[in-house]
Design a protein around this motif. Sequence first.
Motif: not given
Length: 105
Positions: A80-81, A83-85, A87-88
């Motif tokens: 999840a981390k 993926r978030a990175k 996406e950011e």
Amino acid sequence: MNSSYQILAMLSGTAIAIIFIVVFLLFGPTKIPEIVRSIVRARKEIKKATDEVENEIDNSEEDEMRKKVRRKIIEEEERAKIRAKIEEEERAKLASKNSSDDAAK
């Protein structure tokens, strides 16, 4: 335990009586209760040790399952981390591209 019952079931009443008479003659009436007590104590200790081993095995299996679940949770959090990175970073690239496009117009 079942095997001892099976052995007794195979013996006839006469054979069991002869065994009791021989034991009585060998050990006498004073020693027999002491022998029975020690046999009962030994059976209790064996049962206790068996239960402890079974509990230890069950606990180790539960601990292993908990460890697997924890590892999965940690892996999911890490994914999840990541993926978030990603996406950011994509949003930042898109924002910079949009701002450069707006500046070019």
